[in-house]
Design an enzyme around this catalytic site. Structure first.
Site, short mmCIF file in Angstrom:
data_model
loop_
_atom_site.label_atom_id
_atom_site.label_comp_id
_atom_site.label_asym_id
_atom_site.label_seq_id
_atom_site.Cartn_x
_atom_site.Cartn_y
_atom_site.Cartn_z
N THR A 535 33.17 -11.28 67.33
CA THR A 535 31.95 -11.33 68.14
C THR A 535 31.83 -10.03 68.92
OG1 THR A 535 31.82 -13.71 68.27
CG2 THR A 535 30.75 -12.51 70.03
N PHE A 537 30.28 -8.17 72.05
CA PHE A 537 29.74 -8.47 73.39
C PHE A 537 29.21 -7.17 73.99
CE2 PHE A 537 32.96 -11.70 72.75
CZ PHE A 537 32.49 -12.83 73.41
#
Ligand code: PEP
Ligand code: MN
Length: 650
Positions: A535, A537
């Site tokens: 992921t 960010f």
């Protein structure tokens, strides 16, 4: 013994327990963990645990079964992190110590420090008192060597580590040394261990040439019992019948130690193999096996080295090894430690923000979700434990916390490699004009299926998670078509709901940490469809507060009219100015059907002068875009979301 204290214990009860233990000749160490506070009590005479158990404020007493007490995992459940003037060893990072075997001259040491620092070492090594097999070999520069080591370390902001062979040398060493090394030959020199332990400074304890793991831990116990809390174990190879390498590197010691002790574990591949070209493969193997760091011999001219030249890496070899480690570390869930002052995206950025969002001297970073959320993990990793995490219930609250000044930073997920973009945050970045992207980080995501203790896979009927969590595990979930999927605001909230329900038919998809925090058990871990699940960010701050001095990436948003060539015109400007477009995302403009807002990420090359040049190129591209905007052309609303550093896989 370990005394687990009751949550919310009164100070006077705590003091009474401590006094009782001390009166019984036990040494007491308080350890405040995430979930509980304990007293570790050790001493020569045993006392009956039942006498302690009845004291008010005591939850339970656990006797330590091992002969080594303070070094044992029973004494402390969480992994210890040793902090050497801001450089941390242990936890979720890989810290590399490098330098020559011995300090030979000022020039050699300054050159060594420069080369290892540039490649990413966080601490400098160099022996001044050398325990050599032959009395005729170079014995080290002694006190002068220690001073040179310190000067070279200071020049590059690197704490220094050097071996101590006799307690007589303490007066000459104490003002200069950050970490004392106890060499393999002295591992069981108990008088030396006691004297060095009493200095209460960090110590690297090398494994003796023929020491068992238990003997090694008993040596660590001597250090801990004498006063230091900071012991780092170093596996450096043991003596076997094999002659092809100098010693045999016992990598299995790493997982064995991990279960027996909370102390950080590093590996010295140089003394283990004794031959330069075998060092990098064993260094990588050590990281793969879970080592918290390495201590490696590097010499600016190994062929002229006065000791251990054959096993010393050329600086170029060290640089390549560090790059390889950078790639490997995230695979085992770790990030390579960097010298804080050298990483522009970290301290240079945090420095000004710290002032504005200060609480107990720490930066504050907000995130959506509860304890154990992946965003919390990203904050801990990115700020290397130096930021306080501020949980909020959703992404908008994260942004509001930043805008209100409750937090200097916010951590927002923007994209997942399996499930795609987090559109809500793309929209948020456009909607809130007073925030800016100041950095970007990538975290490997590993999901677990969590349920109440005693629950079984067969008994589950519903599964809770954030839509991204559900999407990232769709292969696993497709094996259980009967399960009901229930979406939650965050993965950590899913774990909280399941824990609070007390219902063994419910499960949550969340992190192992969420499981621990909510006292859930993992029915299956690693359930993400593909282990390469990352992921991305973005870290946000209030606009204009943080300036990244060496950005390598920029994000821009703009809208275009619904007419031929509009997007082509905008993107053509990036091409015209030689900027590499790496991502393009589009979102509908709310209330204006069939008009789109585009998000473009471009890279700014990092060669000498390049980021400045490409920064200029970006300005020119944007100026041209802006001109079209002013002329009421087809490109409008151009806004730079941020110029920042994007590099780290945590
Ligand atoms: C050293 O680090 O230079 C050294 C002598 O190591 P060891 O004690 O592991 O042989
Ligand atoms: Mn050496």
């Amino acid at each position: 013994m370990v005394i687990v204290l009751e949550k919310g214990i009164r100070d006077d009860d705590k003091q009474r327990i401590r006094t009782f233990l001390e009166k019984n000749s036990l040494r007491v160490n308080e350890i405040a963990g995430d979930e509980e506070t304990i007293f570790g009590a050790v001493g020569k005479v045993g006392i009956d645990p039942r006498e302690v158990e009845i004291l008010p404020g005591v939850q339970r007493v656990i006797p330590i079964s091992k002969p080594y007490k303070m070094a044992s995992r029973e004494f402390k459940r969480e992994n210890s992190v040793v902090n050497v003037r801001g450089v941390k060893i242990g936890g979720s990072r890989v810290s590399v110590i490098a330098g020559p075997c011995a300090v030979e001259s000022r020039e050699q040491m300054l050159e060594s420090a420069a080369r290892v620092a540039e490649s990413g070492a966080v601490m400098l090594r160099g022996g001044a008192y050398k325990p050599r097999t032959s009395p005729y070999a170079f014995q080290g520069m002694g006190e002068e060597g220690v001073k040179i080591l310190r000067e070279a370390g200071d020049a590059w902001g690197l704490p220094v580590v050097t071996e101590i062979v006799s307690s007589e040398h303490i007066p000459a060493m104490r003002d200069y040394v950050d970490v004392y090394q106890i060499g393999a030959r002295n591992m069981q020199n108990f008088e030396l261990l006691k004297k060095v332990g009493a200095l209460a400074k960090p110590v690297i304890l090398k494994r003796g040439l023929s020491a068992t793991i238990e003997e090694w831990l008993m040596a660590a116990e001597y250090l801990l019992a004498s006063g230091t809390e900071d012991v780092i174990l170093c596996e450096r190879g043991i003596r076997t019948y094999e002659k092809a390498t100098r010693n045999t590197l016992d990598l299995s010691a790493i997982p064995v130690l991990r279960s027996l002790t909370h102390l950080p574990i590093i590996v010295d591949p140089s003394h283990a193999v004794g031959v330069r070209d075998k060092v990098p493969p064993m260094a990588l193997a050590a990281i793969a096996a879970g080592a918290d760091g390495l201590i490696v011999e590097v010499h600016p001219c190994p062929d002229c080295a006065l000791s251990d030249g054959a096993q010393s890496l050329y600086p170029e070899q060290f640089e390549k090894m560090m790059r390889d480690i950078e790639v490997l570390a995230p695979v085992v869930g770790k990030a390579v430690s960097r010298r804080t002052l050298a990483t522009a995206a970290k301290p240079a950025q945090t420095a000004s923000a710290v002032k504005k969002s200060k609480l107990d001297g720490q930066a504050i970073c907000a995130y959506a979700g509860g304890r154990g959320a992946y965003a919390e993990e990203a904050i801990i990793r990115y700020f290397d434990g130096d930021a306080q995490t501020l949980p909020t219930s959703n992404f908008r609250e994260v942004i509001n916390a930043v805008l209100d000044g409750k937090a200097g930073f916010g951590m927002l997920p923007i994209e997942n490699s399996l499930a795609g973009s987090v559109y809500e945050n793309y929209d948020n970045l456009a909607r809130y004009e007073d925030i800016e992207v100041v950095a970007e980080v990538t975290l490997r995501i590993q999901h677990s299926l969590l349920a109440l203790p005693g629950a079984s896979l067969e008994g589950i009927t519903s599964v809770y998670s954030h839509p991204q969590g559900l999407a990232q595990c769709d292969d696993f979930l497709s094996r259980f078509p009967q399960w009901k999927h229930i979406e939650t605001e965050s993965t950590s909230l899913a774990a909280e709901i399941v824990a609070a329900s007390g219902d063994p038919t419910r499960a949550a998809i969340a992190s192992e940490t969420s499981g621990r925090v909510n006292r859930l058990e993992s029915l299956k871990s690693g359930i993400e469809t593909n282990p390469r699940n990352y992921t991305r960010f973005v870290i946000i701050a209030r606009s204009g507060e943080i300036v990244c001095e060496t950005p390598n990436c920029a994000s821009v948003i703009f809208t275009v009219n619904n007419e031929p060539g509009a997007l082509h015109t905008a993107l053509g400007l990036f091409m015209k100015h030689g900027l590499n477009l790496i991502k393009l995302e589009s979102r509908p403009v709310q209330g204006e059907p069939w008009r789109y807002r585009f998000y473009a990420d471009v890279t700014l090359p990092q060669g000498v002068g390049e980021s400045v040049v490409s920064g200029e190129r970006l300005k020119m591209a944007l100026a041209e875009m802006g001109k079209i905007d002013q002329d009421k052309g087809i490109v409008q609303g151009v806004r730079v979301l941020g110029l920042y550093n994007s590099k780290e896989i945590l």
